[in-house]
Each structure stands twice: as structure tokens, then as C-alpha cells.
Design an enzyme around this catalytic site. Structure first.
Site, PDB file in Angstrom:
ATOM      1  N   ASP A 101      -4.364   3.707  -0.520  1.00 18.99           N
ATOM      2  CA  ASP A 101      -4.807   3.546   0.805  1.00 18.99           C
ATOM      3  C   ASP A 101      -3.443   3.189   1.806  1.00 18.99           C
ATOM      4  OD1 ASP A 101      -4.532   1.128  -0.423  1.00 18.99           O
ATOM      5  OD2 ASP A 101      -5.877   0.159   1.028  1.00 18.99           O
ATOM      6  N   GLU A 165      -5.886  -1.740  -1.404  1.00 20.60           N
ATOM      7  CA  GLU A 165      -4.766  -2.661  -1.193  1.00 20.60           C
ATOM      8  C   GLU A 165      -4.630  -3.275   0.124  1.00 20.60           C
ATOM      9  OE1 GLU A 165      -0.668  -4.807  -0.892  1.00 20.60           O
ATOM     10  OE2 GLU A 165      -1.605  -2.731   0.295  1.00 20.60           O
TER      11      GLU A 165
END
Length: 456
Positions: A101, A165
Site C-alpha cells: 500500500d 502498513e
């Protein structure tokens, strides 16, 4: 899990002096560009979908003869895990992890579209170019190069590509550590983002800080309660006023210096490189003065010599002439190893009796040893490909997925090697506008990772 099988006639172990094949250098650029084009923006609160990037990664790992597993806690929030068996079954396994991400990017602010993955003048542009689709691509390129060459590492290497994350990691490394710990059996150490990048504090000096610690995450929610009422009336129990006073105290607070072992090691090495004699064990050491003497190099440590607490969000009221009964603020706090109790006590004092606080999100601080063979090998791998550079330990001001994997007893190091030209500010590229990475830096990273992972 299945693994790649060396081609007929190939040795299962390559010589440490060998390197990635030429195709790996092409693939790392293509993979970085492709991954950037897959928009995995994480806006928080579950607003993200990593699955297309995870499927891209899994397909290429499968093409290297591996057996990737795709795992989701929430539909679309996909993680990928694969294992490359080593030649020594008695050796502890090594975790190599990277997140899929990225943080949001506004195209109107960028020179190129942030999700174009454009390669221009030897540079790959786009969100994730350094945080951290570059590292994702480098690991993919190394794994595929090994498959083509018939290489196996000495120890098992577990590859993990994670979701989430950039928010809480609840759908990513937290989910993997809590629900799928067996996939990481035998792993004692791990490497990931935010380390081994080149930093040029002055002409003729190139530093490569390797992450050996992280401040803990302490995102706070502050709540002030008061007496709701008309905006024209005197109100000594105004929730907004109470909250504002607490936020002002927190924002103005100067935290005391607290030197961890990793920061001491970094200061010692930086001082030596600058010809400064220093005893970091001296209780009377003037750390701010030392940082001044280090000049631009102080940027590697100045954010990690103390805790921090920065107010970031305010929420209160719904109409100008109505005093609300409640006001809320958020604070981004960071805690050094060993300071958690001090941090909480300080927040109690700064918020005062009229404002309550709680952890909105909390993760532990980390510290990894630097006087061990693993760190020596990380340092040697970087300096092998840049003999004029100086690798040294440092503590990250923020945090990574290493926090969640530490629950499994895995010691984490920040090691995503890049050799960047002077003037390209790595720190400013993180979550910044015009994030980009030179092609040469990707090639450097592939060579360093290949060498380290073969010999780890």
C-alpha cells in the site's frame, strides 16, 4: 510451500561473488513501474485495496517456481507469503518483507501523474517509488534471478508482501503475525524498508544508515468534556478551551534527551567521521551541541534523541454560536525504547485534569543489536558495492511492519539499499510530492540485496 528447483547441471549454491543476471536489472525497473501503476492508495479506515498488486507479485513469484500464498483478513486487503528453502536446514530463517500500500497523492501537485510509473531520463516516477514498491520490485527481481541461475541461499528466506502498513497494519503484518505465525517458522531476523539508502551530508561523504531501531507508535486521542451552552454566555467549563490549552501544552513541550544504544552507536560513528572526540556514555554530554557540530549529518539522529508528540487533528462543535459539550484532538506521539512509562506520565501531566487521553493506536518501540554478525554482513554488503561509503546504524523516527513481526520474536533491520545522487533527498521523497527513484539506484539495490541474501 514449493520452491524453485535449480536447472539440470546447476549447483544449488551460487558463489558469494556472483551476482544477479542482466535480466534482473531490467525486471526491477519494469516491476517498480508496474507496481506504481497499480493504485493501492491507503486512505485509512479500511479504504484501500491491495489485491491487484498482490496478484501481480504472486504471479511473478510463481514464475520463479515458488508457491505463494495469498491471505486476507478483509476482502481485497491481500498479503502474499512465499518461502525459498535454504541449503542449511539447521540455519535460522530470514524474513524479507515489504508493504504494497501507499499513502495518498494529489496529481495536481505532481510533475508527472503519481500513478503513471513513468520512466523519464533514467528515473522511475510515482507514489511508492521509495515507499516501498522499489524494494518490493528488488526482492522480486532477485528471487527470479535466483530461479534462472539455480541459486539457493544458505538459510530459508521467507518473502512477505503486506497490506495496510500505511495505516494500522491490522489487515497486513498484524493479521499475519497473529493468525498465520506458522508461515514464519524459524525466522529470527528480518529486513525491510527505511535503511541502507545513501545520504550525502557534505561533499565527499556518503553515509548509508541501516535501521537498527524504531521509535514506538503512540497515536493519541484527547477528549475534553464541558458544559454545552449558548455562545453568548460566560462558560468556564468550555470543552474547546480546555482542549486547546492541553494541545498547546503538548505542542510546546520539549522532551528530554534519552539516548538509546543504537543512537549512541550512530553518534559515536558520526562523530568519528567528523573528527570529533565524544563519549556518548558521559552523563553530562551536551547532545544539542554535538548535533550542531555534526551539521547536516545530524539529520540522521536528531529526531531520535528524544520522544515527540505533535498535535495533528482537532474536532469540535457544529455551529459558531453553540459551545459544544465535547472536543477531541489527535496527537502523533513517538516513544523511544525504554521510555513508555515516562511518555504516559508526561501525557497525564500535560493534558491536565480536564482532558482525558487514550492510545488511538499503539505499537512497541524496537531496538536491534548492532554488535552482531548480521549487522556486520548488512554493513559489508553495502560497502562492497560502494567502497567509499560508510554504513552505520540508526534509529528510525517512525515505524514499519517490523513492529508486528517482532511479536514472533523476529529482530528487524531497515535495509532497502539505494545509491542516490547528491541532491536527491530521500527523506523528503517519503510521502512527498514527486516521489521518484533513479534506475541506477534500483540496480545498486538489486546487487546489494542479491549479495546479502546469498551470504546471510
Amino acid at each position: 510451500m514449493a520452491s524453485s528447483t535449480p536447472p539440470a547441471g546447476a549447483s544449488p549454491v551460487d558463489a558469494p561473488s556472483a551476482g544477479p543476471d542482466a535480466k534482473a536489472l531490467d525486471e526491477v525497473v519494469a516491476f517498480t513501474s508496474d507496481l506504481i501503476r497499480i493504485d493501492t492508495t491507503n486512505r485509512g479506515g479500511g479504504d484501500c485495496r491491495e489485491r491487484p498488486a498482490a496478484e501481480y507479485v504472486a504471479e511473478r513469484l510463481a514464475g520463479a517456481g515458488l508457491d505463494p500464498t495469498l491471505l486476507e483478513r478483509t476482502p481485497g486487503r491481500t498479503n502474499v507469503v512465499a518461502r525459498i528453502p535454504g541449503t542449511d536446514p539447521t540455519a535460522p530463517a530470514l524474513l524479507v518483507h515489504g508493504h504494497l500500500d501507499v499513502v495518498p497523492a494529489d496529481p495536481a501537485e505532481w510533475t508527472v501523474h503519481p500513478f503513471s510509473g513513468e520512466v523519464r531520463d533514467g528515473v522511475v516516477w510515482g507514489r511508492g517509488a521509495v515507499d516501498m514498491k522499489n524494494m518490493d520490485a528488488m526482492v522480486l527481481a532477485v528471487a527470479r534471478s535466483w530461479a534462472r541461475q539455480g541459486v539457493r541461499p544458505r538459510r530459508d528466506v521467507v518473502l512477505a508482501y503486506t497490506a495496510d502498513e500505511e495505516d494500522s497494519a491490522a489487515d497486513g503484518s498484524g493479521f499475519l503475525a497473529d493468525r498465520h505465525a506458522a508461515l514464519f517458522d524459524g525466522c529470527t531476523e528480518g529486513i525491510s524498508e527505511s535503511g541502507a539508502f545513501s545520504f550525502h551530508p557534505q561533499p565527499g561523504m556518503t553515509l548509508y544508515p541501516i535501521g537498527a531501531g524504531e521509535r514506538g507508535t503512540a497515536w493519541l486521542r484527547l477528549t475534553a468534556h464541558g458544559r454545552a451552552g449558548h455562545g453568548s454566555k460566560v462558560n468556564e467549563a468550555n470543552a474547546v478551551t480546555r482542549l486547546a490549552a492541553a494541545v498547546a501544552r503538548i505542542g510546546a513541550h520539549t522532551w528530554p534527551v534519552r539516548l538509546t544504544a543504537t543512537v549512541r552507536a550512530a553518534l559515536t560513528e558520526l562523530a568519528a567521521l567528523h573528527g570529533i572526540e565524544v563519549d556518548t556514555d558521559d552523563p553530562h554530554l551536551d547532545v544539542p551541541l554535538l548535533l550542531d557540530k555534526l551539521g547536516p549529518a545530524a539529520a540522521l539522529v536528531e529526531a531520535t534523541v528524544r520522544n515527540s508528540s505533535n498535535p495533528t487533528m482537532l474536532q469540535a462543535g457544529y455551529k459558531c454560536n453553540v459551545i459544544p459539550g465535547q472536543a477531541v484532538a489527535y496527537v502523533d506521539g513517538r516513544m523511544l525504547p525504554g521510555t513508555e512509562e515516562e511518555f504516559a506520565a508526561t501525557m497525564d501531566r500535560l493534558t491536565g485534569p480536564d482532558v482525558a487521553w487514550e492510545f488511538h493506536h499503539r505499537e512497541v518501540p524496537l531496538e536491534a543489536p548492532v554488535d552482531v554478525p548480521t549487522f556486520a554482513k548488512l554493513r559489508a554488503a553495502v560497502e562492497r558495492f560502494d567502497p567509499d561509503g560508510h554504513a552505520l546504524p540508526f534509529t528510525m523516527s517512525g515505524g514499519t511492519d517490523a513492529k508486528q513481526f517482532s511479536r514472533l520474536g523476529i529482530t528487524g533491520y531497515g535495509f532497502s539499499p539505494l545509491k542516490l545522487p547528491p541532491g536527491l533527498d530521500y527523506g523528503a521523497l517519503f510521502h512527498g510530492v514527486d516521489e521518484r527513484v533513479p534506475v541506477d539506484a534500483l540496480h545498486f539495490g538489486v546487487r546489494v540485496l542479491d549479495h546479502y541474501l546469498r551470504t546471510a
